[in-house]
Each structure stands twice: as structure tokens, then as C-alpha cells.
Design a protein around this motif. Structure first.
Motif, PDB file in Angstrom:
ATOM      1  N   ARG A 145       0.802  -1.214   0.000  1.00 34.49           N
ATOM      2  CA  ARG A 145       0.000   0.000   0.000  1.00 34.49           C
ATOM      3  C   ARG A 145       0.839   1.271   0.000  1.00 34.49           C
ATOM      4  NH1 ARG A 145      -3.617  -1.294  -1.978  1.00 34.49           N
ATOM      5  NH2 ARG A 145      -4.026  -2.980  -0.526  1.00 34.49           N
ATOM      6  N   ALA A 146       1.955   1.283   0.727  1.00 32.14           N
ATOM      7  CA  ALA A 146       2.774   2.495   0.794  1.00 32.14           C
ATOM      8  C   ALA A 146       3.329   2.860  -0.576  1.00 32.14           C
ATOM      9  CB  ALA A 146       3.913   2.302   1.793  1.00 32.14           C
ATOM     10  N   LEU A 147       3.689   1.868  -1.368  1.00 30.34           N
ATOM     11  CA  LEU A 147       4.223   2.145  -2.695  1.00 30.34           C
ATOM     12  C   LEU A 147       3.111   2.558  -3.654  1.00 30.34           C
ATOM     13  CD1 LEU A 147       6.864   2.152  -4.282  1.00 30.34           C
ATOM     14  CD2 LEU A 147       6.370  -0.183  -4.993  1.00 30.34           C
ATOM     15  N   VAL A 148       1.960   1.912  -3.589  1.00 25.14           N
ATOM     16  CA  VAL A 148       0.846   2.250  -4.472  1.00 25.14           C
ATOM     17  C   VAL A 148       0.389   3.687  -4.221  1.00 25.14           C
ATOM     18  CG1 VAL A 148      -1.554   1.727  -5.057  1.00 25.14           C
ATOM     19  CG2 VAL A 148       0.063  -0.127  -4.681  1.00 25.14           C
ATOM     20  N   ASP A 149       0.323   4.082  -2.965  1.00 24.70           N
ATOM     21  CA  ASP A 149      -0.153   5.424  -2.611  1.00 24.70           C
ATOM     22  C   ASP A 149       0.972   6.448  -2.534  1.00 24.70           C
ATOM     23  OD1 ASP A 149      -2.645   4.269  -2.399  1.00 24.70           O
ATOM     24  OD2 ASP A 149      -2.510   3.966  -0.235  1.00 24.70           O
TER      25      ASP A 149
END
Length: 755
Positions: free
Chosen positions: A469-473
Motif C-alpha cells: 500500500r505504501a508504494l501504491v499510494d
């Protein structure tokens, strides 16, 4: 529940009748180690990639859509593939098949052509004859006859058959909203909307007895969030079955793609409430639910086995996509594909067997069939369209990660030719950039450059799925910062630390938004990259948002807003902002326009060249018809580009590769005994492509006074001026041939003094 992921072991592979040799790892006799003179020959485009396929109920035939790979933008064709290993055949249709994204740009709701329960008919989305609007068509397989299912004011997609085949549910987009509709499959009645349209309703799924339909309803005010609802068709009563308001465990998330179990009241769905997209289940009778699969990697495309005891799904982790099988009461998932590649659309074919599409960096995408478990033989089905590329000798990349300045880990594929010894240049290849993920699949640019002896790194940046999630967002979090340029500077620094990489000879390339980021990294972070090759880059965001298609446009708006309302993030991602710094590159940038560029990109590229011309910033210009042309032009440019630090002129690269004994370098070595870029260990590629007919020239500027200063064009190799009049100082020499298939044009012939 803690998951244990079992990696796929080495398993035997058998050939289907009429199949071509199977690619194995590079140690196998079918893929021997490359010799020092091996190159990507013939230089071909990327192979065709089939869309999601669905097997017939009897497990005999696979139906899928695939674009024509011979052109830059080809129409979709319906293919029918016998699962016993027979040759695929194209099905003629009286309409154009379509893959239609939802309003947020997501195409995951498209599952390809779907079979009726009796196996006689296919339902698929195609254009209406009158205006091309998406509609549902029914194709009788035996006769080839097709008819429009419902003709009403709306855009229809995602057909789903009822268990008895009498009804079809689908999604209609009307008045700016998605609604779930049902219609008799025999055309005896009109389509009826069963959802109110107050929020976007999509992803319909029938219950096992056909009395209920589960669907995903968007959360009002939050279109990227949603929950699973169920409607009873007899009464019209709807109820929410996930994230029940008022419950202590309620949590907003994007719950989507429900699939009803065939043997019990249980609905599986995808949810993003954890670090990776997970698979959860809920009992709609009592709202009890639990997580079924939450191992690392984004899950999608759940399909139940006929007995309801196992599921198939796709998992994306890093650059790898895996076809996974899992028991509903098991604590682990099994990867059933060959591994370290790109697998997708796994489907049950009956008797515990599965079919899925799979490709890898060293092999094209093909369909595989096998039992849905480990340690079994796999059968590779013949391709619908033969690929002209090599069946052996391609490179297999290694996984390489880079830690950025803020501690984020970016992963990617590193291609290096094993036989090359001594220092080599490197290229960072961004592909199309976020949100398009660089997958473990064949890419002609990566293979062509790496086989020529260049180290190639293909990273996935922030905003790309598969990294958590941290990379996607990540882009939303850092929208007001030059985060991509900073990350790419960190990547260049990491590559300079690799053994045998020449630190001042690292180039960067990309396409679309990837080309934009390549230009930004080269300009906004001087000293990290020696040159840049940008293919169809986005350079004007107002223009881009006005012409962009889905899902690209919706993704941009979610990340950065609209340029007129939030100009800051777009200004930081506009190459013109930093264009002046491109003059500091060792080799001028190469700008490539392609025949298949999205709408508006050709105009944007011309506009950007005018900006460079006005600032007297040197660059080279080329055009390409295919992916293979892009690879060839990029390779030629890196092999032939030269900037001598003692010269005032800037040679513009010309078509044709240098002689093996007279290879130019990107930058003159400061000391004579420094190993040049192209040493004896790197053979000049012998590319099997037509030689373009292009003029050879070098543009120079004299030292005249400003009022009489002019740009003169010297024909390379002759020292003679052409017959034309000299151009004024603010003009750009353009010597493009009348109609070359591929060619360079000079732009910004002068290189300003360093600042």
C-alpha cells in the motif's frame, strides 16, 4: 491466519501437438548460454498478449480476445483455442469486441468472453453498429451468428450468466452512474435495472440458485471505496454484507469483485484494507466473514472450483505475477505456474485442472494447462499468432532493489549479459511509468540493449501495484514534491555502485509518463544521467487531460487533481520546467514519436521541440512505427552518440551502427588508457531490420556576430554545404527524408555554453 507460500519446484514440461519447443532456463539445451557475438536477431516487437480467457463448461474450448500484434494499435479478435492442444482459430464477428473500463478506469471487471452454462453461447462486450457504444452481444458458437442482447440508452459491459442460463446480469453506465441490470437471455423481455443508481453499482455475481445477486456498491463521496451488497430478486430487498455501519470492526476499504461459492452461501471478494489486496469471504446470511488469503502480493480474479473447496487467483508481487491455487481451509497458497514470470487469468477447466496465461522475460505469453497443484506436467498450447522472435538465447533478469532517500524500497529487474566482462554502460528503463507495472515479461527494449552488452535496470516506481500500500499510494503522499526525480537519482547512484558499471555512462529511457519522468530525472538531477531517450512523452498536462483515455485519465486525477485546480504537482512533472538543464547532458536527448502514440502526444512532442529550439537546446528527433523500431533507434543512439568535450559542435547521431573497430563512446575518456564503453567483449549488434534511407549530417554553428549569426548544415563525410540558403540563427534545420519508415531529424543544432 499466517500464510505460508510454497515456491514452485522444477517440474517437467510436455509439448502439445503442433507446439514449438518449450523455453526452459538458460542452462537447458533449448536455451544455451549466449556466445560473445549473440544479439537479439531478429529484432522483433513484443509478442501478442491474450486477454482473459474462459474455458467452456465441458472443458474442451478456451475463448479469449487478443489484439493484432502486427500493428501499433490493432483491433481485438475473438480466438477459440481447443484445450486438447489443437490450433486456435479466429472467430469472425459482425461487431468490434471491446474491453471497457469502469468510470474509475479499472478493467478488472472485464473477464473476457463468458460461456452460457450449456456451452452453446458466448456473451461479450462489443460496439453497437450505429454509434460504437459498448453493448452486450451473444454469439452462437456453432453457427457464428451474433445478436445484440439489449439496445437501450446506455453503455453496457461485464455480462454474467445466471446458473440456469435464462438471464444475464450486466453493468450499464447511464447518466454518469453504473447500475446493475438483468435481461432475459432469449431476448423475450427488456433490460431491467435492479439498482437505484444513487451510487456506482458494478461487479454483479449470481448466487448458486439464481435467486440473489451480489454486487459492489461505491461508498457515497468516496468512489475508490466500496462494499459488497446483496439483492433478492423476488422482493428487491438489498442489504449491505460487508463493513456493516455501527459495528466495531467496520473499516472503510475498496471491497470488490464478489464471487459466489457454487455449493454454499459464501461470497469471496477482494479487499484493500491490508497492506496488499487480500481475498476475504462473507456469509451473506449472518454477515460473518474472515480473510482467506493475505500473503504478500496483490490478489485478484478469484474463481471457485466446482466443489467450492478450492479457489484460483492471480497474485502480483514485485514484477512477478503468479497463478495460485488454495484450499478454502488451507493455510498456504501454491504457485502452480513455472514461476518468476507473468501469469494471469487462471480458470478451472474441470476435474481439478486449470488453464492460465503465462510468459516471462525470456519467452512469449502462451496458455498452459495442468492440474491445479505442484509437481505436475504442464501442457503448452500452440499460440494463436506465431511470434517471429527467437525461441532461445534471451536473457533472464535478476531481482534488484534500491532503497531511496526516505527509506522506501523500489524493486525491479536487472538484465546483464553473462559473457560481458569489464566495465559497461547502463540504462534505466522506465517503460510507460506509473501506474503501468513493469512485469516479468518479454520487452524488446530490455532484451535488445542487454544483449548488446548494456546493463539494463527496469524499476517499478511509486504509484505501481505489487509493492504494498505504501508504494501504491506513494505519489499521492508526495504529489507536491519532485519525488520521482529524487528516486531516479537514487537509482542512478545505486547503479554506479554495481561492479563493472561505468558511473558516468548511465542513460535513462521511458515511454509516455515514463518518458516524462526520464526527461525530468535527466534535467532536474544533473550529473546522474549521461543522456535520455523519451518516447511519446507527456509534456503538456492540460493537453494530456483533455485527450487522455481511461484508465489513464482517472488515475491522474486521483493522484494529482486537475491541472487548473492543483497546478503544483503538474508543474513539477512538466519537462519544460527543467528544459534548460537538458543542455548539460553529455549527449543531447533523443525524442521518439511513434505511430501508435495516444491522441495528442504527437502535438505535444512538436510543442516541446519548439521550446527546445527557442532555447537553443540540442536534441535529436526520430520516428518509429513499431516497438522493434523503438528498440533499434534507442540502441543505435546509445552506440553512436558522441560528445567530445574539446569540440564546440554537437554531432547528431545518424542511422546505422558503428563499425566494430571504430565504436564511438558517449563521452570522451579523460585518460587515454581508460577502457572505452564498447570494449572488445561487446560485439556490435547485427540487427535484422530494414535500413532506413535517411540523410547523414552534422549541424554546427559558427562564431559570427549575433546579427549575422547563422546555422550551417554540413553533409556528413563531404565537408560540402548543401545548395539551400543558410538558416537564420533561431531556425531549426530539418532534413527529414520525404517519407522514411524510421529516421532522425536534427533539432536545436547548437549546444549552449555550460552554466
Amino acid at each position: 491466519m499466517t500464510d505460508t507460500v510454497i515456491a514452485p519446484p522444477e517440474v517437467p514440461t510436455v509439448e502439445a501437438p503442433g507446439d514449438t519447443p518449450v523455453l526452459d532456463d538458460q542452462d537447458s539445451p533449448l536455451a544455451p548460454k549466449l556466445g560473445p557475438d549473440a544479439v537479439l536477431d531478429p529484432l522483433v516487437g513484443n509478442p501478442a498478449r491474450p486477454g482473459p480467457g474462459n474455458p467452456s463448461p465441458d472443458g474442451a474450448m478456451l475463448a479469449y480476445l487478443m489484439a493484432d500484434p502486427t500493428g501499433p494499435v490493432g483491433p481485438l479478435t475473438l480466438w477459440m483455442q481447443p484445450l486438447d492442444g489443437g490450433e486456435a482459430t479466429a472467430q469472425a464477428l459482425p461487431f468490434e469486441p471491446l474491453v471497457v473500463p469502469d468510470p474509475t478506469g479499472d478493467t478488472s471487471g472485464d473477464e473476457g468472453p463468458v460461456w452460457s452454462p450449456d456451452g452453446t453461447t458466448l456473451a461479450l462486450t462489443g460496439g453497437r453498429p450505429a454509434d460504437g457504444r459498448p453493448a452486450i452481444w451473444l454469439l452462437t458458437v456453432e453457427t457464428g451468428e451474433a445478436r445484440l442482447l439489449a439496445d437501450h440508452p446506455g453503455e453496457d459491459r461485464a455480462p454474467r450468466w445466471s446458473p440456469d442460463g435464462s438471464m444475464i446480469a450486466f453493468v450499464a453506465h447511464r447518466a454518469g452512474r453504473d447500475t446493475v441490470n438483468i435481461v432475459p437471455a432469449d431476448g423475450s423481455g427488456p433490460a431491467v435495472s435492479i439498482s437505484d443508481g444513487l451510487a456506482d453499482d458494478r461487479d454483479p455475481a449470481w448466487s448458486r440458485d439464481g435467486s440473489e445477486i451480489a454486487f459492489r456498491r461505491a461508498t457515497p463521496g468516496h468512489p475508490t471505496q466500496g462494499d459488497i451488497w446483496v439483492i433478492k430478486l423476488a422482493t428487491g430487498v438489498t442489504k449491505q454484507v460487508t463493513n456493516i455501519p455501527g459495528k466495531a470492526t467496520s473499516k472503510a476499504a475498496n471491497r470488490r469483485m464478489p464471487k459466489w461459492a457454487p455449493n454454499r452461501s459464501l461470497i469471496a471478494f477482494i479487499t484493500d484494507e491490508k497492506d496488499y489486496d487480500a481475498i476475504a469471504v462473507v456469509n451473506p446470511d449472518n454477515n460473518a466473514g474472515w480473510t482467506l488469503a493475505d500473503e504478500p502480493g496483490d490478489k485478484s480474479g478469484v474463481h471457485w472450483a466446482a466443489n467450492g473447496l478450492r479457489i484460483l487467483y492471480t497474485r502480483k508481487l514485485g514484477t512477478v505475477s503468479s497463478a495460485c491455487a488454495r484450499g478454502t481451509s488451507a493455510s498456504r497458497s501454491d504457485v502452480i505456474d513455472p514461476g518468476d514470470g507473468m501469469a494471469y487469468a487462471p480458470r478451472w477447466t474441470g476435474d481439478g485442472k486449470a488453464v492460465y496465461a503465462y510468459g516471462a522475460p525470456d519467452r512469449p505469453v502462451r496458455h498452459y494447462t495442468q492440474e491445479a497443484k505442484l509437481d505436475v506436467e504442464r501442457t503448452i498450447l500452440p499460440p494463436a499468432v506465431a511470434w517471429a522472435g527467437p525461441e532461445a538465447g534471451l536473457l533472464t533478469p535478476s531481482v534488484y532493489t534500491v532503497e531511496t532517500g526516505d527509506g522506501t524500497t523500489l524493486g525491479g529487474q536487472l538484465f546483464r549479459k553473462p559473457e560481458v566482462s569489464g566495465p559497461t554502460p547502463a540504462v534505466v528503463s522506465l517503460g510507460e511509468g506509473p501506474p503501468r507495472r513493469q512485469e516479468a515479461a518479454f520487452d524488446v527494449v530490455h532484451q535488445a540493449l542487454a544483449l548488446a552488452g548494456i546493463a539494463v535496470y527496469a524499476p517499478n516506481l511509486r504509484g505501481v501495484a505489487g509493492g504494498g500500500r505504501a508504494l501504491v499510494d506513494g505519489l499521492q503522499t508526495f504529489a507536491e514534491q519532485e519525488i520521482e526525480a529524487a528516486d531516479l537519482a537514487d537509482i542512478a547512484t545505486a547503479l554506479r555502485g554495481l561492479p563493472d558499471v561505468i558511473g558516468d555512462r548511465i542513460a535513462i529511457t521511458g515511454r509516455g509518463f515514463g518518458g516524462t519522468l526520464a526527461l525530468l530525472a535527466a534535467a532536474a538531477r544533473p550529473g546522474h544521467y549521461a543522456t535520455v531517450v523519451a518516447v511519446d512523452p507527456v509534456v503538456d498536462w492540460d493537453w494530456e487531460l483533455d485527450t487522455a483515455a481511461e484508465p489513464w485519465r482517472s488515475w491522474l486525477v486521483r493522484q494529482f487533481g486537475l491541472p487548473a485546480m492543483t497546478p503544483g504537482p503538474y508543474a513539477l512533472r512538466t519537462p519544460e520546467t527543467f528544459a534548460g538543464l537538458l543542455s548539460l547532458l553529455d549527449v543531447p536527448p533523443l525524442l521518439i514519436g511513434t505511430a501508435g502514440a495516444p491522441a495528442g502526444r504527437d502535438g505535444q512532442l512538436e510543442y516541446f521541440m519548439v521550446t527546445l529550439d527557442e532555447s537553443e537546446i540540442p536534441y535529436a528527433r526520430a520516428t518509429a512505427a513499431t516497438d522493434a523500431d523503438v528498440a533499434r533507434l534507442t540502441l543505435e543512439y546509445l552506440l553512436s552518440g558522441t560528445v567530445a568535450s574539446t569540440e564546440e559542435t554537437v554531432p547528431v547521431p545518424v542511422a546505422g551502427l558503428p563499425d566494430e573497430d571504430d565504436r564511438p563512446v558517449w563521452k570522451e575518456p579523460a585518460v587515454e588508457d581508460v577502457l572505452p564503453v564498447w570494449g572488445e567483449s561487446v560485439a556490435a549488434p547485427e540487427l535484422s531490420v530494414p535500413e532506413p534511407v535517411v540523410p547523414e549530417f552534422v549541424a554546427t554553428q559558427t562564431d559570427m556576430e549575433p546579427e549575422v549569426q547563422a546555422t550551417q548544415v554540413i553533409v556528413a563525410g563531404t565537408g560540402e554545404e548543401p545548395d539551400e540558403e543558410p538558416l537564420p540563427a533561431d531556425a531549426t534545420p530539418t532534413l527529414e527524408p520525404a517519407a522514411p519508415p524510421i529516421g532522425y531529424a536534427a533539432g536545436g543544432a547548437t549546444k549552449p555554453d555550460d552554466v
